[in-house]
Design an enzyme around this catalytic site. Structure first.
Site, mmCIF file in Angstrom:
data_model
loop_
_atom_site.group_PDB
_atom_site.id
_atom_site.type_symbol
_atom_site.label_atom_id
_atom_site.label_comp_id
_atom_site.label_asym_id
_atom_site.label_seq_id
_atom_site.Cartn_x
_atom_site.Cartn_y
_atom_site.Cartn_z
ATOM 1 N N GLU A 288 2.930 10.804 3.617
ATOM 2 C CA GLU A 288 4.231 10.952 2.946
ATOM 3 C C GLU A 288 4.146 11.800 1.680
ATOM 4 O O GLU A 288 5.181 12.245 1.168
ATOM 5 C CB GLU A 288 4.787 9.576 2.543
ATOM 6 C CG GLU A 288 5.299 8.723 3.681
ATOM 7 C CD GLU A 288 4.216 7.836 4.291
ATOM 8 O OE1 GLU A 288 3.026 8.205 4.209
ATOM 9 O OE2 GLU A 288 4.565 6.793 4.850
ATOM 10 N N TRP B 267 -6.410 -13.423 -5.563
ATOM 11 C CA TRP B 267 -6.622 -12.209 -4.791
ATOM 12 C C TRP B 267 -8.074 -11.768 -4.840
ATOM 13 O O TRP B 267 -8.698 -11.796 -5.890
ATOM 14 C CB TRP B 267 -5.757 -11.077 -5.330
ATOM 15 C CG TRP B 267 -4.284 -11.293 -5.130
ATOM 16 C CD1 TRP B 267 -3.366 -11.556 -6.099
ATOM 17 C CD2 TRP B 267 -3.568 -11.268 -3.897
ATOM 18 N NE1 TRP B 267 -2.121 -11.697 -5.545
ATOM 19 C CE2 TRP B 267 -2.211 -11.529 -4.183
ATOM 20 C CE3 TRP B 267 -3.944 -11.060 -2.565
ATOM 21 C CZ2 TRP B 267 -1.231 -11.577 -3.211
ATOM 22 C CZ3 TRP B 267 -2.971 -11.110 -1.590
ATOM 23 C CH2 TRP B 267 -1.632 -11.364 -1.904
ATOM 24 N N LYS C 222 -6.221 -13.238 0.190
ATOM 25 C CA LYS C 222 -5.694 -14.258 -0.722
ATOM 26 C C LYS C 222 -6.414 -15.571 -0.462
ATOM 27 O O LYS C 222 -6.166 -16.246 0.525
ATOM 28 C CB LYS C 222 -4.188 -14.431 -0.542
ATOM 29 C CG LYS C 222 -3.566 -15.113 -1.742
ATOM 30 C CD LYS C 222 -2.086 -14.874 -1.822
ATOM 31 C CE LYS C 222 -1.606 -15.118 -3.247
ATOM 32 N NZ LYS C 222 -0.167 -15.023 -3.383
ATOM 33 N N THR D 72 3.335 8.938 10.516
ATOM 34 C CA THR D 72 2.401 8.066 9.785
ATOM 35 C C THR D 72 1.676 7.185 10.792
ATOM 36 O O THR D 72 2.167 6.945 11.893
ATOM 37 C CB THR D 72 3.140 7.162 8.793
ATOM 38 O OG1 THR D 72 4.108 6.423 9.523
ATOM 39 C CG2 THR D 72 3.796 7.957 7.713
HETATM 40 P P1 AMP Z 1 -2.350 8.201 5.580
HETATM 41 O O1 AMP Z 1 -0.887 8.339 5.424
HETATM 42 O O2 AMP Z 1 -2.782 7.844 6.966
HETATM 43 O O3 AMP Z 1 -3.069 9.387 5.058
HETATM 44 O O4 AMP Z 1 -2.838 6.970 4.707
HETATM 45 C C1 AMP Z 1 -2.554 6.884 3.347
HETATM 46 C C2 AMP Z 1 -3.279 5.714 2.753
HETATM 47 O O5 AMP Z 1 -4.696 5.953 2.729
HETATM 48 C C3 AMP Z 1 -2.934 5.454 1.300
HETATM 49 O O6 AMP Z 1 -1.723 4.744 1.163
HETATM 50 C C4 AMP Z 1 -4.142 4.649 0.850
HETATM 51 O O7 AMP Z 1 -4.040 3.291 1.245
HETATM 52 C C5 AMP Z 1 -5.275 5.288 1.609
HETATM 53 N N1 AMP Z 1 -5.964 6.263 0.740
HETATM 54 C C6 AMP Z 1 -5.825 7.592 0.726
HETATM 55 N N2 AMP Z 1 -6.663 8.145 -0.179
HETATM 56 C C7 AMP Z 1 -7.330 7.140 -0.767
HETATM 57 C C8 AMP Z 1 -8.324 7.053 -1.791
HETATM 58 N N3 AMP Z 1 -8.829 8.140 -2.361
HETATM 59 N N4 AMP Z 1 -8.746 5.836 -2.159
HETATM 60 C C9 AMP Z 1 -8.245 4.721 -1.578
HETATM 61 N N5 AMP Z 1 -7.339 4.730 -0.591
HETATM 62 C C10 AMP Z 1 -6.874 5.924 -0.185
#
Ligand code: AMP
Length: 546
Positions: A331, A447, A442, A183
């Site tokens: 994940e 928020w 915040k 991650t």
């Molecule tokens: P990653 O593990 O690097 O792919 O990041 C995952 C994170 O990307 C998620 O927990 C979200 O915060 C963000 N994310 C993924 N898809 C979207 C989406 N369609 N809209 C908003 N945030 C997203």
């Protein structure tokens, strides 16, 4: 009663065999670093992936369950690794090529990588990592750039040279690891997510559902989303399962390059993150003033990884392009939810249809989803109440590699993944992400959603990109700073943008702080680097009156 069904373990090898047997004439079209185009049939990918598997076992002595790393762009060799490494019963560990040398060294040790397959053009990355490792792995170099290899390096082509006609796949349980990805590690060290053959195959099948990616044999899929990030949404597996062609752009992800590739290949689907699509949109809009676009009939775009603003969906719609929006994480393999458009939605006014498409959508089949507040109480699905999105399912990680202890920050006591995303869910189950919990601002105890402000700023015709982060304020604690890239040739100042945004916001939400920049730093996967932005403006005080 016991079922009478056969117990056949799910495996990526079944897809490789299927591609070799039925889809040998389908192919990968790719672009090299010098922008020249190459093509490779699935018959060749099949043969070469098996040769790679055999070499890994016989030449390199890789044992079942050992990790083999890749540091590679999106290209045909990487596709061969996607299948060849698991075909050796090894674990495909795709490494984000833009991480720092220290991070790469850390995750290579954590994963226990026994061998590294790396692009020739990325060897400078490796040269910085190698001194940090006590036991560097064997290195095999992909001739992607095509220049002569520096001395001492082993070529991928030599490594896989022996024929593998008689190669036998090792027998494996479907719950054994097939791949791993770390991650982004926004807090603490990067964490390893390990996928199984079973999770990957169930995910790949789900990707073919019409309301998810809808991959079919007739498709030509441009995969802009990196193959080192969340398995490129498992699209390589879905594509070879149904015989769809792949288009792999290598390192060239500028708007003009992508548009040229989409038109040349007659891609039917393009997959990527919103920031990349913002560049493509600008190229399309600039091009169409000189000539009509030559897109394949029914060309559509899949987007996820970051919020997709409704206004961008609308601007693509002007070209007749349908943008399908989904949400997911490393994940979650990554499919978590997708925005399903039903016939009843066709009757909605266009504005509402775009807003619906900008939602993160309905949980995918087999994915359970809920939102909970800070006291772990489930929140109602009323489209208003917010809570942290929590998920569970057969392709959702229940722990991290080498982290046997329960981590209450990432997993609930009853076994759900805590995503860190704050969202509402409406009565029909459509989820809308309000923010990342750490990106919320915040102000005076209230928020403010950074995503909402970004989407609003983007509606101004002179705004090309907008990112919002919190900056300090002596009275209100935090206030939003709007960081803007203007569209080429257009002028804009903070007070004009403020006046444009103010009528759509509650008073405390109206931003007073603006910064105009040439570009906004992004992660390797095209998301805004909000941590970097926060660091950059850490000492800036908001001008909002106290
Ligand atoms: P990653 O593990 O690097 O792919 O990041 C995952 C994170 O990307 C998620 O927990 C979200 O915060 C963000 N994310 C993924 N898809 C979207 C989406 N369609 N809209 C908003 N945030 C997203």
């Amino acid at each position: 009663m016991k079922s009478t069904m056969m117990q056949v373990p799910l495996s990526t090898n079944q897809i490789l065999e299927r591609a070799g047997r039925y889809f040998g004439t389908s192919d990968v079209m790719g672009r090299r670093p010098d922008k020249s185009i190459y093509q490779r049939s699935y018959a060749e990918v099949y043969r070469r992936a098996r040769q790679l598997a055999q070499a890994l076992r016989e030449k390199a002595g890789i044992a079942p369950g050992e990790a083999v790393a890749t540091i590679s762009w999106n290209h045909a060799w990487h596709l061969e690794c996607y299948f060849g490494i698991p075909a050796a019963a090894a674990v495909l560990h795709t490494i984000n090529l833009r991480l720092t040398p220290e991070e790469i060294a850390y995750i290579m040790v954590d994963a226990g990588d026994r061998l590294l397959i790396i692009d020739d053009v990325l060897l400078p990355v490796w040269e910085k990592v190698r001194p940090l490792l006590r036991q560097p792995p064997r290195v095999v170099v992909v001739p992607f750039g095509g220049a002569a290899l520096p001395g001492g390096y082993e070529s991928f082509e030599d490594f896989i040279a022996d024929d593998a006609i008689a190669y036998q796949y090792p027998v494996q349980d479907e719950n054994e690891a097939v791949g791993m990805c770390y991650t982004s590690g926004t807090t603490g060290r990067p964490k390893g997510v390990v996928y199984s053959h079973r999770s990957m195959m169930l995910h790949a099948i789900t990707g073919c559902i019409p309301d998810i990616f809808g991959i079919a044999g007739r498709d030509k899929i441009l995969v802009v989303t990196p193959m080192f990030h969340a398995n490129a949404w498992a699209l390589p597996f879905s594509a070879l399962m149904v015989g769809a062609d792949l288009i792999l752009p290598g390192p060239h992800m500028g708007g003009d390059d992508l548009l040229e590739l989409i038109e040349r290949s007659q891609a039917t689907i393009a997959v990527g993150v919103p920031t990349i699509w913002a560049m493509l949109l600008q190229s399309m809009e600039a091009t169409v003033s000189t000539r009509p676009l030559a897109l394949a009939k029914g060309f559509r775009m899949l987007v996820g990884g970051a919020p997709m603003p409704a206004v961008m969906i609308e601007r693509f719609a002007k070209f007749g392009i349908n943008v399908v929006h989904g949400w997911g994480m490393t994940e979650t393999s990554p499919i978590g939810s997708f925005t399903i458009i039903k016939t009843k939605h066709d009757a909605l006014p266009p504005e509402q249809q775009y807003a619906l498409r900008a939602m993160q959508g309905v949980a995918a089949p087999f994915v359970d989803m809920r939102i909970t507040n800070a006291r772990s109480e489930e929140q109602p699905w009323d489209g208003v109440s917010t809570g942290e999105v929590q998920v569970r399912g057969p392709w959702i990680s229940g722990s991290y590699h080498n982290a046997p202890d329960h981590d209450p920050e990432k997993f609930t006591a009853d076994g759900w993944l805590r995503t860190g995303d704050i969202a509402t869910i409406n009565a029909e189950g459509y989820m809308r992400i309000v923010d990342r919990s750490k990106d919320l601002i915040k102000s005076g105890g209230e928020w403010i959603s950074s995503i909402e402000l970004e989407n609003l700023a983007l509606k101004h015709p002179a705004v090309a990109e907008a990112a919002v982060v919190a900056i300090a304020h002596p009275k209100w604690d935090e206030r939003p700073l709007v960081i803007v890239v203007t569209r080429p040739g257009m002028e804009l100042d903070g007070s004009t943008l403020r006046a444009f945004m103010a009528p759509h916001l509650a008073r405390f939400q109206v931003p007073d702080d603006f910064e105009f920049v040439e570009s906004i730093p992004r992660t390797a996967t095209g998301k805004f680097l909000k941590n970097t932005l926060r660091d950059l403006y850490r000492h800036r005080q908001s001008i909002t009156p106290g």
